[in-house]
Design an enzyme around this catalytic site. Structure first.
Site, mmCIF file in Angstrom:
data_model
loop_
_atom_site.group_PDB
_atom_site.id
_atom_site.type_symbol
_atom_site.label_atom_id
_atom_site.label_comp_id
_atom_site.label_asym_id
_atom_site.label_seq_id
_atom_site.Cartn_x
_atom_site.Cartn_y
_atom_site.Cartn_z
ATOM 1 N N GLU A 170 0.856 -1.191 0.000
ATOM 2 C CA GLU A 170 0.000 0.000 0.000
ATOM 3 C C GLU A 170 0.887 1.235 0.000
ATOM 4 O O GLU A 170 1.871 1.311 0.753
ATOM 5 C CB GLU A 170 -0.916 0.002 1.219
ATOM 6 C CG GLU A 170 -1.806 1.238 1.339
ATOM 7 C CD GLU A 170 -2.741 1.167 2.540
ATOM 8 O OE1 GLU A 170 -3.195 0.054 2.883
ATOM 9 O OE2 GLU A 170 -3.011 2.234 3.142
ATOM 10 N N GLU A 175 -2.925 11.063 3.426
ATOM 11 C CA GLU A 175 -3.962 10.707 4.392
ATOM 12 C C GLU A 175 -4.165 11.877 5.352
ATOM 13 O O GLU A 175 -3.214 12.597 5.683
ATOM 14 C CB GLU A 175 -3.593 9.456 5.187
ATOM 15 C CG GLU A 175 -3.831 8.159 4.463
ATOM 16 C CD GLU A 175 -3.685 6.970 5.380
ATOM 17 O OE1 GLU A 175 -4.712 6.327 5.690
ATOM 18 O OE2 GLU A 175 -2.540 6.684 5.785
#
Length: 296
Positions: A170, A175
């Protein structure tokens, strides 16, 4: 079909191959590309200061017009918590809009008794996948009104369907959690490094005072030797993850194709650490473009 040695000539060839291989240093023969044809030593120097100067756009979505391109994106739907105890139900169409040159991903609080669930949102996956390059998304995070939002711009290994997470790898290009305003996070996850085990590689919170008010470029420079995360300009690198000296599938799943994901989660193990303020909805993340540059 399994190959077998059938002639003395084949035997001689193999002995010569082994002799030559043993004569090479470990550095010369340590890393091959996945097709096992081009030694890394023969590739361009990805650490050269001008390496990215020659990168050209090979894929993009500028979100012009009034409709999401279903040739470039697909919806991923569901309300099963997504491995993080998230609260939203990801649905198609109703929580996405393309207008005035941007994509809008919208998280909503639905009316009591709604069949869609308490919260709805959108999760988009790119249909194309990519291996190496400068991957950049220009976006504006939802206006800060309170706790409970977890928007993300990220990538997953395309083999997730066969190996699962975190073995697929990932790459978190951006974020954000709304209980921690004015901050952005970059991270990578793998079998060796992931948040479930508390071993993820992350920038931690980085101050970005205008993250909720202005568009910023969030990008990653990705080669067979490193991942470098930047904000706004490729020289403004905030996190570097070098390829481990001893590479395994567990610590470096980043030599395979990955696809983009864009979403707003509600609550969850991280996004909901300080609860969800229902007054923050609807919440909108705008995306100006998604671009992939590669050195040809």
């Amino acid at each position: 079909m399994k190959n077998t040695l059938r002639t003395p000539l084949n035997v001689l060839f193999c002995l010569l191959f082994l002799y030559c291989s043993c004569g090479q240093s470990s550095d010369d023969n340590a890393e091959l590309l996945e097709d096992d044809t081009v030694p890394v030593a023969e590739l361009p120097d990805v650490n050269a200061p001008d390496y990215w100067d020659d990168a050209v756009i090979v894929w993009q979505d500028e979100f012009d017009g009034t409709e999401l391109s279903m040739e470039k994106w697909r919806f991923e739907t569901g309300s099963h918590g997504w491995g993080n105890n998230e609260l939203q139900n990801y649905v198609e169409n109703d929580n996405v809009e393309v207008s005035d040159g941007t994509l809008k991903i919208i998280a909503k609080k639905e009316a009591p008794g709604s069949t869609g669930g308490t919260y709805t949102s959108t999760r988009l996956n790119s249909i194309s996948d990519f291996r190496y390059g400068r991957l950049e998304i220009r976006a504006k995070i939802p206006e800060h009104k309170g706790n409970g939002l977890w928007p993300a711009l990220w990538m997953l290994g395309s083999n997730i369907g066969t190996v699962g997470w975190p073995a697929c790898g990932e790459i978190d290009i951006m974020e954000y959690v709304s209980f921690s305003p004015n901050e952005v996070h970059f991270s990578i996850h793998s079998t060796a490094n992931n948040h479930k085990d508390g071993t993820q590689v992350t920038s931690g919170p980085l101050e970005l005072e205008t993250i909720e008010e202005e568009f910023h470029n969030y990008g990653v420079l990705w080669t067979n030797q490193y991942l470098k995360f930047y904000i706004d300009d490729i020289t403004n690198v905030k996190l570097t993850f070098p390829r481990p000296a001893v590479t395994t599938a567990e610590n470096w799943p980043f030599s395979q194709p990955f696809y983009f994901l864009m979403n707003i989660a509600v609550g969850g193990d991280w996004g909901g650490l300080e609860g969800v303020d229902d007054s923050i909805f609807p919440a909108v993340m705008e995306v100006d473009y998604v671009r992939v540059y590669q050195v040809q």
